[in-house]
Design an enzyme around this catalytic site. Structure first.
Site, PDB file in Angstrom:
ATOM      1  N   GLU A 190       0.756  -1.291   0.052  1.00 51.21           N
ATOM      2  CA  GLU A 190      -0.047  -0.029   0.058  1.00 51.21           C
ATOM      3  C   GLU A 190       0.852   1.288   0.213  1.00 51.21           C
ATOM      4  OE1 GLU A 190      -1.519   1.630   3.746  1.00 51.21           O
ATOM      5  OE2 GLU A 190      -1.025  -0.059   4.828  1.00 51.21           O
TER       6      GLU A 190
ATOM      7  N   LYS B 171      -5.379  10.587   0.944  1.00 50.49           N
ATOM      8  CA  LYS B 171      -5.593   9.378   1.540  1.00 50.49           C
ATOM      9  C   LYS B 171      -6.947   8.670   0.721  1.00 50.49           C
ATOM     10  CE  LYS B 171      -6.731   7.010   5.769  1.00 50.49           C
ATOM     11  NZ  LYS B 171      -7.010   7.133   7.215  1.00 50.49           N
TER      12      LYS B 171
ATOM     13  N   VAL C  68      -5.451   0.083   2.977  1.00 46.30           N
ATOM     14  CA  VAL C  68      -5.538  -1.510   2.741  1.00 46.30           C
ATOM     15  C   VAL C  68      -6.704  -1.511   2.024  1.00 46.30           C
ATOM     16  CG1 VAL C  68      -6.211  -3.459   4.119  1.00 46.30           C
ATOM     17  CG2 VAL C  68      -4.502  -1.829   4.925  1.00 46.30           C
TER      18      VAL C  68
ATOM     19  N   ASP D 278     -17.181   4.820  13.786  1.00 46.88           N
ATOM     20  CA  ASP D 278     -15.915   4.820  13.163  1.00 46.88           C
ATOM     21  C   ASP D 278     -15.311   3.407  12.756  1.00 46.88           C
ATOM     22  OD1 ASP D 278     -13.613   5.523  11.857  1.00 46.88           O
ATOM     23  OD2 ASP D 278     -13.067   7.130  13.124  1.00 46.88           O
TER      24      ASP D 278
ATOM     25  N   SER E 282     -13.333   1.317  10.032  1.00 48.71           N
ATOM     26  CA  SER E 282     -12.462   1.406   8.533  1.00 48.71           C
ATOM     27  C   SER E 282     -13.190   0.518   7.514  1.00 48.71           C
ATOM     28  CB  SER E 282     -11.084   1.087   8.928  1.00 48.71           C
ATOM     29  OG  SER E 282     -10.381   0.982   7.599  1.00 48.71           O
ATOM     30  N   ALA E 283     -13.302   1.017   6.500  1.00 45.83           N
ATOM     31  CA  ALA E 283     -13.691   0.485   5.136  1.00 45.83           C
ATOM     32  C   ALA E 283     -12.701  -0.832   5.072  1.00 45.83           C
ATOM     33  CB  ALA E 283     -13.779   1.407   3.987  1.00 45.83           C
ATOM     34  N   ASP E 284     -11.584  -0.871   5.675  1.00 44.90           N
ATOM     35  CA  ASP E 284     -10.638  -2.179   5.618  1.00 44.90           C
ATOM     36  C   ASP E 284     -11.529  -3.321   5.644  1.00 44.90           C
ATOM     37  OD1 ASP E 284      -8.777  -0.219   4.814  1.00 44.90           O
ATOM     38  OD2 ASP E 284      -7.538  -0.700   6.782  1.00 44.90           O
TER      39      ASP E 284
ATOM     40  N   LYS F 231      -3.226  -1.557  15.712  1.00 45.21           N
ATOM     41  CA  LYS F 231      -2.896  -0.694  16.712  1.00 45.21           C
ATOM     42  C   LYS F 231      -3.916  -0.470  17.704  1.00 45.21           C
ATOM     43  CE  LYS F 231       0.664   2.141  14.709  1.00 45.21           C
ATOM     44  NZ  LYS F 231       0.298   1.985  13.242  1.00 45.21           N
TER      45      LYS F 231
HETATM   46  N1  PSU Z   1      -3.125   1.537  10.674  1.00 50.94           N
HETATM   47  C1  PSU Z   1      -1.614   1.699  10.963  1.00 50.94           C
HETATM   48  N2  PSU Z   1      -1.113   2.272   9.876  1.00 50.94           N
HETATM   49  C2  PSU Z   1      -1.440   2.733   8.802  1.00 50.94           C
HETATM   50  C3  PSU Z   1      -2.866   2.526   8.648  1.00 50.94           C
HETATM   51  C4  PSU Z   1      -3.558   2.150   9.672  1.00 50.94           C
HETATM   52  O1  PSU Z   1      -1.030   1.132  11.918  1.00 50.94           O
HETATM   53  O2  PSU Z   1      -0.620   3.298   7.832  1.00 50.94           O
HETATM   54  C5  PSU Z   1      -3.373   3.105   7.408  1.00 50.94           C
HETATM   55  C6  PSU Z   1      -3.730   1.968   6.292  1.00 50.94           C
HETATM   56  O3  PSU Z   1      -3.416   2.480   4.880  1.00 50.94           O
HETATM   57  C7  PSU Z   1      -5.032   1.632   6.570  1.00 50.94           C
HETATM   58  C8  PSU Z   1      -5.689   2.962   6.881  1.00 50.94           C
HETATM   59  O4  PSU Z   1      -5.868   0.797   5.529  1.00 50.94           O
HETATM   60  O5  PSU Z   1      -4.841   3.751   7.662  1.00 50.94           O
HETATM   61  C9  PSU Z   1      -6.894   2.999   7.629  1.00 50.94           C
HETATM   62  O6  PSU Z   1      -7.674   4.197   7.881  1.00 50.94           O
HETATM   63  P1  PSU Z   1      -9.200   4.577   8.088  1.00 50.94           P
HETATM   64  O7  PSU Z   1      -9.093   4.034   9.492  1.00 50.94           O
HETATM   65  O8  PSU Z   1      -9.283   6.099   7.850  1.00 50.94           O
HETATM   66  O9  PSU Z   1      -9.777   3.648   7.092  1.00 50.94           O
HETATM   67 MN    MN Z   2     -12.606   6.002   9.999  1.00 49.99          MN
END
Ligand code: PSU
Ligand code: MN
Length: 306
Positions: A28, A89, A109, A141, A143-145, A162
């Site tokens: 990524e 992003k 991701v 909140d 993540s879309a992951d 994390k």
């Molecule tokens: N968590 C980490 N390091 C990162 C990310 C998440 O420990 O770099 C990044 C990854 O690209 C992950 C994104 O897909 O943040 C998730 O962001 P969000 O929660 O906004 O979907």
């Molecule tokens: Mn989010």
């Protein structure tokens, strides 16, 4: 995938490797643009590709450059991602906007999984995934992951999540969405800087070959969707759990105070954690990502044999 060529540029090396069924590992770019400071991210971006090649696989760093989806970046494009000037992003919801408006963005991701599927890449190495944020039961909140893992057939190797996330709820969500969560030689889902989160994985897949067989079985049965592989940070780079818990609590208090929300939360916390640990967390972050790249390449090599 529909009209792939109209939107995506795949380097000849990656295209050829995919066509020949050779091992390829996706990477990524959000980890570069929004997860690590410059210039450390540039050294990392080059080295992580070397680690994958060393195992006999081809690296495929994903990004969106001037509206073009990219599988495999040139040196100049890698530099652009690392300098991160005006680099957005980009998660799933952002993709049509950056493409239509010819913008430049780093892939999360979720988006890296989408681009991997388009390019025919089945294995992807990252650092940590997004998940259900702490307090997510109120803020929603998430993540879309996690949705992407449910639907897009890519095996994602990470060092866990994390503690900025609610790891228990993240794992519950993945269970609901039918995503297998495997440990690579561990019964515990790792917590990024630390080898254990206090939560278990579904199954300890002891070797990359085991992971490859499980992924192959899933996709051969037509089950689709992704898999998540938790690969703990090597012992000598692991950080103290209690110390990191305190650091993360402080970073989260800073985010709260600054009123940071939505997609900016994760990058904000990552930068503040690096600051609060005097750079130690960055060293660990870099090493665990190499470790994941190595494991992902080994899984891709095994998958190519099946
Ligand atoms: N968590 C980490 N390091 C990162 C990310 C998440 O420990 O770099 C990044 C990854 O690209 C992950 C994104 O897909 O943040 C998730 O962001 P969000 O929660 O906004 O979907
Ligand atoms: Mn989010």
């Amino acid at each position: 995938m529909k009209d792939l060529k109209a939107f995506m540029d795949v380097t000849p090396e990656i295209e050829e490797a995919v066509r020949a069924g050779k091992p390829v590992v996706a990477l990524e770019s959000t980890i570069l643009s929004h997860g690590m400071p410059y210039p450390e991210n540039l050294g990392f971006a080059r080295e992580v590709e070397r680690v994958i090649r060393e195992q006999g696989a081809v690296p495929a760093t994903m990004a969106v450059i001037d509206g073009r989806l990219k599988a495999g970046l040139t040196e100049a494009e890698l530099l652009r991602m690392c300098e991160a000037k005006g680099v957005l992003k980009v998660s799933r919801r952002d993709l049509p906007i950056v493409v239509a408006q010819k913008l430049t963005g780093a892939t999360t991701v979720a988006t890296t999984m989408i681009l991997s599927q388009m390019a025919g890449v089945r294995v992807f190495a990252t650092g940590g995934i997004g998940g259900v944020h702490r307090g997510g039961e109120n803020s929603m909140d998430i993540s879309a992951d996690l949705q992407e893992l449910a639907h897009t057939p890519v095996a994602v190797v990470c060092a866990g999540a994390k503690m900025i996330l609610d790891i228990g709820r993240t794992l519950e969500y993945l269970e609901t969405m039918g995503v297998p969560v495997l440990g690579l030689g561990t019964d515990d889902f790792p917590a990024f800087y630390c080898r254990k989160s206090g939560f278990g994985v579904d199954y300890n897949a002891h070797t990359p070959a085991d992971v490859a067989r499980i992924a192959h079985a899933k996709w051969s049965m037509g089950l689709g969707g992704g898999l998540l592989i938790g690969n703990p940070v090597p012992e000598r780079y692991a950080m103290d759990f209690d110390e990191m818990s305190a650091v993360i609590d402080r970073a989260m208090a800073q985010a709260e105070e600054a009123g940071v929300r939505g997609k900016d939360i994760t990058p904000f916390l990552l930068a503040h954690i690096v600051e609060l640990t005097g750079g130690d967390s960055l060293k660990t972050n870099i090493q665990l990502a190499y470790n994941n790249a190595r494991a992902a390449a080994q899984i891709a090599v095994e998958l190519a044999k099946l």
